[in-house]
Scaffold this active site. Structure first.
Site, PDB file in Angstrom:
ATOM      1  N   CYS A   1       0.942  -1.206  -0.159  1.00 18.25           N
ATOM      2  CA  CYS A   1       0.033  -0.024  -0.079  1.00 18.25           C
ATOM      3  C   CYS A   1       0.905   1.290  -0.104  1.00 18.25           C
ATOM      4  O   CYS A   1       2.221   1.057   0.178  1.00 18.25           O
ATOM      5  CB  CYS A   1      -1.075  -0.066   1.033  1.00 18.25           C
ATOM      6  SG  CYS A   1      -0.331   0.100   2.707  1.00 18.25           S
TER       7      CYS A   1
ATOM      8  N   CYS B   1      -4.811   0.902  -3.514  1.00 14.83           N
ATOM      9  CA  CYS B   1      -4.339   2.110  -3.588  1.00 14.83           C
ATOM     10  C   CYS B   1      -3.811   2.724  -4.807  1.00 14.83           C
ATOM     11  O   CYS B   1      -3.127   3.431  -4.740  1.00 14.83           O
ATOM     12  CB  CYS B   1      -3.307   2.258  -2.477  1.00 14.83           C
ATOM     13  SG  CYS B   1      -2.015   1.024  -2.479  1.00 14.83           S
TER      14      CYS B   1
ATOM     15  N   CYS C   1       3.255  -1.851  -9.407  1.00 11.29           N
ATOM     16  CA  CYS C   1       4.552  -2.527  -9.146  1.00 11.29           C
ATOM     17  C   CYS C   1       5.199  -3.042 -10.609  1.00 11.29           C
ATOM     18  O   CYS C   1       4.438  -3.401 -11.454  1.00 11.29           O
ATOM     19  CB  CYS C   1       3.835  -3.991  -8.272  1.00 11.29           C
ATOM     20  SG  CYS C   1       3.097  -3.596  -6.886  1.00 11.29           S
TER      21      CYS C   1
END
Length: 140
Positions: free
Chosen positions: A14, A88, A92
């Site tokens: 997050c 959120c 990645c």
């Protein structure tokens, strides 16, 4: 490494690594009894774990007061079998063979313990589901 001895690895992400991802990692560590390697990180880590998250987890007998927010690295993603973002919008690095999930959860930042409890409970329910999917019996 043979699959018989491979411990699955899960990374929770997050933004601040101060609430949702810390609670999720703590539930995995607590419920999986060491059968899963677990880590958490954030793209913009806070200075400390959210005190309301600490208090909410303490109600469940899990102490996360000594945890510290950590920066998300490509190495952490690459070393994980499952990467779970916590609603959120974090991006990645994507690596082949890694499973990516997004759990839409309210952000506990700035909330009191009463508001964090339902988030904590939703995280616990999802962690228990994840353990079941991975074939890991919850120990508690």
């Amino acid at each position: 490494m043979s699959t018989a001895t491979h411990r699955p690895s899960v990374l929770f992400v997050c933004v601040h690594n101060a609430g949702r991802s810390q609670m999720a990692a703590a539930f995995v560590a607590h419920l999986a009894g060491g059968c899963i390697e677990v880590r958490s990180a954030g793209s913009a880590p806070a200075d400390a774990v959210n005190p309301a998250a600490v208090a909410a987890m303490k109600e469940r007998g899990i102490d996360i007061s000594a945890e510290t927010p950590k920066i998300l690295t490509a190495d952490a993603v690459q070393a994980s079998d499952v990467v779970i973002t916590m609603g959120c919008g974090d991006t990645c690095p994507v690596f082949p063979g890694t499973r990516y999930l997004d759990w839409q959860l309210d952000d506990p930042a700035g909330q009191g313990v009463a508001a964090v409890r339902p988030i904590r409970d939703a995280i616990e329910q999802r962690v228990r589901g994840l353990l079941a999917e991975l074939g890991i019996p919850a120990v508690a």
